[in-house]
Design a protein around this motif. Sequence first.
Motif, PDB file in Angstrom:
ATOM      1  N   UNK A  12       0.833  -1.210   0.000  1.00 59.54           N
ATOM      2  CA  UNK A  12       0.000   0.000   0.000  1.00 59.54           C
ATOM      3  C   UNK A  12       0.869   1.263   0.000  1.00 59.54           C
ATOM      4  N   UNK A  13       1.943   1.217   0.748  1.00 64.65           N
ATOM      5  CA  UNK A  13       2.859   2.365   0.775  1.00 64.65           C
ATOM      6  C   UNK A  13       3.524   2.542  -0.584  1.00 64.65           C
ATOM      7  N   UNK A  14       3.924   1.449  -1.207  1.00 65.55           N
ATOM      8  CA  UNK A  14       4.541   1.531  -2.536  1.00 65.55           C
ATOM      9  C   UNK A  14       3.573   2.104  -3.565  1.00 65.55           C
ATOM     10  N   UNK A  15       2.286   1.814  -3.407  1.00 65.85           N
ATOM     11  CA  UNK A  15       1.297   2.394  -4.320  1.00 65.85           C
ATOM     12  C   UNK A  15       1.212   3.907  -4.138  1.00 65.85           C
ATOM     13  N   UNK A  16       1.369   4.364  -2.897  1.00 65.51           N
ATOM     14  CA  UNK A  16       1.377   5.803  -2.644  1.00 65.51           C
ATOM     15  C   UNK A  16       2.574   6.471  -3.320  1.00 65.51           C
ATOM     16  N   UNK A  17       3.712   5.774  -3.330  1.00 62.67           N
ATOM     17  CA  UNK A  17       4.944   6.351  -3.874  1.00 62.67           C
ATOM     18  C   UNK A  17       4.984   6.249  -5.392  1.00 62.67           C
ATOM     19  N   UNK A  18       4.614   5.090  -5.931  1.00 62.70           N
ATOM     20  CA  UNK A  18       4.810   4.815  -7.350  1.00 62.70           C
ATOM     21  C   UNK A  18       3.528   4.809  -8.183  1.00 62.70           C
ATOM     22  N   UNK A  19       2.380   4.717  -7.525  1.00 64.48           N
ATOM     23  CA  UNK A  19       1.151   4.511  -8.269  1.00 64.48           C
ATOM     24  C   UNK A  19       0.863   3.018  -8.372  1.00 64.48           C
ATOM     25  N   UNK A  20      -0.368   2.680  -8.568  1.00 65.64           N
ATOM     26  CA  UNK A  20      -0.789   1.277  -8.517  1.00 65.64           C
ATOM     27  C   UNK A  20      -0.090   0.404  -9.552  1.00 65.64           C
ATOM     28  N   UNK A  21      -0.042   0.850 -10.813  1.00 68.11           N
ATOM     29  CA  UNK A  21       0.489  -0.015 -11.873  1.00 68.11           C
ATOM     30  C   UNK A  21       1.952  -0.352 -11.649  1.00 68.11           C
ATOM     31  N   UNK A  22       2.761   0.652 -11.328  1.00 67.84           N
ATOM     32  CA  UNK A  22       4.175   0.389 -11.126  1.00 67.84           C
ATOM     33  C   UNK A  22       4.407  -0.435  -9.858  1.00 67.84           C
ATOM     34  N   UNK A  23       3.658  -0.161  -8.808  1.00 70.58           N
ATOM     35  CA  UNK A  23       3.805  -0.943  -7.592  1.00 70.58           C
ATOM     36  C   UNK A  23       3.460  -2.403  -7.836  1.00 70.58           C
ATOM     37  N   UNK A  24       2.453  -2.656  -8.658  1.00 68.59           N
ATOM     38  CA  UNK A  24       2.042  -4.031  -8.949  1.00 68.59           C
ATOM     39  C   UNK A  24       3.036  -4.782  -9.820  1.00 68.59           C
ATOM     40  N   UNK A  25       3.648  -4.059 -10.770  1.00 71.52           N
ATOM     41  CA  UNK A  25       4.457  -4.730 -11.772  1.00 71.52           C
ATOM     42  C   UNK A  25       5.968  -4.521 -11.595  1.00 71.52           C
ATOM     43  N   UNK A  26       6.435  -3.306 -11.836  1.00 72.71           N
ATOM     44  CA  UNK A  26       7.870  -3.077 -11.858  1.00 72.71           C
ATOM     45  C   UNK A  26       8.488  -3.135 -10.466  1.00 72.71           C
ATOM     46  N   UNK A  27       7.925  -2.405  -9.517  1.00 72.57           N
ATOM     47  CA  UNK A  27       8.552  -2.280  -8.214  1.00 72.57           C
ATOM     48  C   UNK A  27       8.594  -3.606  -7.476  1.00 72.57           C
ATOM     49  N   UNK A  28       7.493  -4.346  -7.502  1.00 72.64           N
ATOM     50  CA  UNK A  28       7.424  -5.604  -6.781  1.00 72.64           C
ATOM     51  C   UNK A  28       7.971  -6.781  -7.587  1.00 72.64           C
ATOM     52  N   UNK A  29       8.364  -6.519  -8.821  1.00 74.98           N
ATOM     53  CA  UNK A  29       8.974  -7.552  -9.628  1.00 74.98           C
ATOM     54  C   UNK A  29       8.025  -8.633 -10.088  1.00 74.98           C
TER      55      UNK A  29
END
Length: 254
Positions: free
Chosen positions: A236-253
């Motif tokens: 949830x914090x990563x979604x705040x920082x990166x936005x939902x799409x990037x948090x789901x795909x790129x950031x979390x691998x």
Amino acid sequence: MIKFEKVSKVYPNGYKALNNVTLEIEQGEFVAIIGLSGAGKSTLLRTINRMHDITDGKLTVHDREVNNLRGKELRRFRRKIGMVFQSFNLVTRTTVIKNVLTSRVPDMPLWKAIIGLYSKADKIIALEALDKVGILDKAYIRADQLSGGQQQRVALARTLAQKPEIILADEPVAALDPVTAGQVMDDFKKINKEMNISVLINIHHVDLALKYCDRVIGIRAGEIVYDGPSKDVDHEILKEIYGRELADNEVMGE
């Protein structure tokens, strides 16, 4: 302590890179700054050593207001803040130790600096710095004979030879493969813990930020959207920082 009080930075073209940033960083912390490209991560770092002037607010480092520093006072202040970049910025056609010794030049008489006449004490400082990052055996090898990871370690040793209280690192492992990036992050961690040097890293790899750093600052569109322990960073914090799409795909691998 590094203290931002309602700090903003607006570039001449009108772009607002930082917006009302307030935070404090204690001596000896290991902090990762994460966020999208263009979020303001590099600007945040570079205001600390005044590579960039702030537009509004107040920024103090060890109780000294950074924007008030001038001339020799500013140069002395910057000596206590090391900077490591993504590009290693080495003179590749000379030896490793000579690259590290360049950080001693500001403390030397001009005539000695011109002819490269370094003292025994300076050479010891340089060798000790190389030993700290595990490449003492490479001291008299030309820098262009080293791997990318080894060259970044030379850059880190050069910064250590300044005897800094703070190290700012702007994407220091972005050009390295995952294994080598981890080794360089090990060096930063060791230096932080053993020497009580504050380390602030602007880093793209969230997994490395969470593994190595004690604290994470998440920045989005120039504003701090998360500031807390790395262990508390969740999806949830990563979604705040990166936005939902990037948090789901790129950031979390995924």
